[in-house]
Design an enzyme around this catalytic site. Structure first.
Site, short mmCIF file in Angstrom:
data_model
loop_
_atom_site.label_atom_id
_atom_site.label_comp_id
_atom_site.label_asym_id
_atom_site.label_seq_id
_atom_site.Cartn_x
_atom_site.Cartn_y
_atom_site.Cartn_z
N LYS A 46 38.31 32.61 30.85
CA LYS A 46 38.32 33.46 32.05
C LYS A 46 38.08 32.60 33.29
CE LYS A 46 34.97 36.38 33.38
NZ LYS A 46 34.81 36.17 34.82
N ASP A 72 40.27 36.54 36.56
CA ASP A 72 39.32 37.59 36.95
C ASP A 72 39.08 37.53 38.45
OD1 ASP A 72 37.44 39.60 36.82
OD2 ASP A 72 35.83 38.30 36.10
N LEU A 73 40.06 38.00 39.22
CA LEU A 73 39.94 37.95 40.68
C LEU A 73 39.47 39.28 41.25
CD1 LEU A 73 43.05 35.78 41.64
CD2 LEU A 73 40.73 35.07 41.06
N LYS A 74 39.37 40.29 40.42
CA LYS A 74 38.88 41.62 40.83
C LYS A 74 39.52 42.03 42.16
CE LYS A 74 34.47 41.20 38.44
NZ LYS A 74 34.46 39.75 38.17
N LEU A 75 40.85 42.14 42.15
CA LEU A 75 41.58 42.49 43.36
C LEU A 75 41.17 43.89 43.84
CD1 LEU A 75 45.15 41.33 42.22
CD2 LEU A 75 43.43 39.99 43.46
N ASP A 77 42.53 45.94 47.16
CA ASP A 77 43.28 45.84 48.40
C ASP A 77 44.30 46.97 48.50
OD1 ASP A 77 44.32 44.64 50.81
OD2 ASP A 77 43.63 42.71 50.05
N PRO A 79 47.99 48.88 48.40
CA PRO A 79 48.98 48.81 47.32
C PRO A 79 49.97 47.64 47.43
CG PRO A 79 48.63 51.08 47.97
CD PRO A 79 47.84 50.25 48.93
N THR A 81 49.69 44.72 48.88
CA THR A 81 49.03 43.44 48.61
C THR A 81 48.73 43.30 47.11
OG1 THR A 81 48.07 43.56 50.81
CG2 THR A 81 47.09 41.96 49.30
N THR A 129 28.96 45.27 36.03
CA THR A 129 27.80 45.28 35.11
C THR A 129 26.51 44.87 35.80
OG1 THR A 129 28.62 43.10 34.47
CG2 THR A 129 28.98 44.88 32.92
N ARG A 189 24.22 39.83 26.12
CA ARG A 189 22.96 39.09 26.09
C ARG A 189 22.25 39.37 24.77
NH1 ARG A 189 25.18 37.27 29.76
NH2 ARG A 189 24.48 36.91 31.90
N GLN A 197 22.51 40.42 35.46
CA GLN A 197 23.19 41.47 34.69
C GLN A 197 22.21 42.58 34.36
OE1 GLN A 197 26.23 41.57 34.70
NE2 GLN A 197 27.31 39.79 33.90
N ARG A 218 27.09 32.61 30.86
CA ARG A 218 25.87 31.80 30.77
C ARG A 218 25.36 31.59 29.35
NH1 ARG A 218 23.50 34.94 35.87
NH2 ARG A 218 25.11 36.34 35.10
O1 C5P Z 1 27.29 34.55 32.76
P1 C5P Z 1 27.70 35.92 32.32
O2 C5P Z 1 27.78 36.07 30.81
O3 C5P Z 1 26.89 37.02 32.99
O4 C5P Z 1 29.21 36.05 32.84
C1 C5P Z 1 29.86 37.28 32.96
C2 C5P Z 1 31.20 37.06 33.63
O5 C5P Z 1 31.88 38.30 33.64
C3 C5P Z 1 31.14 36.56 35.06
O6 C5P Z 1 32.22 35.64 35.20
C4 C5P Z 1 31.36 37.78 35.89
O7 C5P Z 1 32.05 37.49 37.09
C5 C5P Z 1 32.26 38.63 34.98
N1 C5P Z 1 32.21 40.08 35.17
C6 C5P Z 1 31.04 40.83 35.14
N2 C5P Z 1 31.08 42.18 35.36
C7 C5P Z 1 32.23 42.81 35.59
C8 C5P Z 1 33.43 42.08 35.59
C9 C5P Z 1 33.38 40.71 35.36
O8 C5P Z 1 29.97 40.26 34.87
N3 C5P Z 1 32.27 44.12 35.75
#
Ligand code: C5P
Length: 247
Positions: A46, A72-75, A77, A79, A81, A129, A189, A197, A218
């Site tokens: 990712k 994972d750019l989480k657009l 914007d 429509p 764009t 999250t 986790r 998180q 992480r």
């Molecule tokens: O380090 P960690 O396990 O928390 O990484 C979670 C990844 O998932 C990060 O890259 C974060 O940007 C991404 N993410 C998220 N929650 C979302 C969408 C993506 O934590 N809703």
């Protein structure tokens, strides 16, 4: 559309293929050693904003040599764009692209139409999250977390999106509401607490509740032995799948 149809461009022959490694690094040089080491142990790499904004689309091509890429750019914007950005993501070779469901019906529909018949899966982010119930209230949202996640997922589904990002806490709810969706859960986790998180679960519970792909950053990046940690996670996934089937 069935669950198998959404997953068709994304085969998952082994439990480990359900792991998505979040390459949250400041540069490709810094990401490469872990990406090379873990690409054979996971299903997807990712690339998020941190790495993409530094390296640009070439990083997607580089990473795609190792494994399929989730961009994972989480657009979020308008429509037009979203439509054109989705076309650019398609050209980069990414296999998954995230956008916020909160961008609204028309934007989601443009992304769904742009990717029809291609190997790129648009993925709608429901509620991050990292957000708690209090955060949602601060944003002026009266719905509770479950209702808001369902509301955004429904909006995306009606616009033609078949894949969602959600926390492991709401994944069971979404699985029941959308049996055919591809569900992706960050916030994995072994134990709750300790970082940003908020709505977390362990890998086994997330899979047992109905998640398809687990985004792990992480816990793998900070592991003393990332290959060993990936194999522990894969084993947890296997147990979670068994648990799901025995229900
Ligand atoms: O380090 P960690 O396990 O928390 O990484 C979670 C990844 O998932 C990060 O890259 C974060 O940007 C991404 N993410 C998220 N929650 C979302 C969408 C993506 O934590 N809703």
């Amino acid at each position: 559309m069935t669950h198998g149809d959404v997953l068709a461009p994304y085969p998952l022959p082994r439990p480990a293929h359900r792991l998505v490694l979040a390459l949250d690094f400041p540069s490709w040089n810094e990401a490469l050693p872990l990406a090379e080491r873990l690409a054979p142990e996971v299903g997807c790499l990712k690339i998020g904003l941190e790495l993409f904004l530094r390296e640009g689309p070439t990083v997607v091509r580089e990473a795609s040599r190792l494994a399929p890429v989730f961009l994972d750019l989480k657009l979020h914007d308008i429509p037009r764009t979203i439509d054109h950005a989705t076309a650019s993501a398609l050209a980069s070779g990414a296999r998954l692209l995230s956008l916020h469901a909160a961008a609204g019906h028309t934007a989601l529909q443009r992304a769904a139409r742009r990717t029809e018949g291609t190997s790129l899966i648009p993925v709608a982010v429901t509620v991050l999250t990292s957000l708690s119930a209090d955060d949602l209230r601060q944003l002026g949202v009266d719905n509770d977390l479950d209702t808001q996640v369902l509301c955004l997922a429904r909006l995306a589904w009606e616009a033609g999106i078949r894949a969602f990002v959600t926390s492991p806490r709401e994944v069971g709810l979404l699985r029941r509401a959308f049996p055919g969706a591809l569900l992706i859960t960050p916030g994995i986790r072994a134990q709750a607490g300790g970082d940003d998180q908020q709505r977390t679960a362990c890998a086994r519970d997330a899979i047992a509740a109905g998640s398809d792909l687990l985004v792990v950053g992480r816990p793998l990046r900070h592991a003393a032995d990332p290959v060993q940690t990936a194999s522990v996670l894969a084993e947890e996934i296997r147990k979670g799948l068994e648990q799901r089937q025995s229900r």
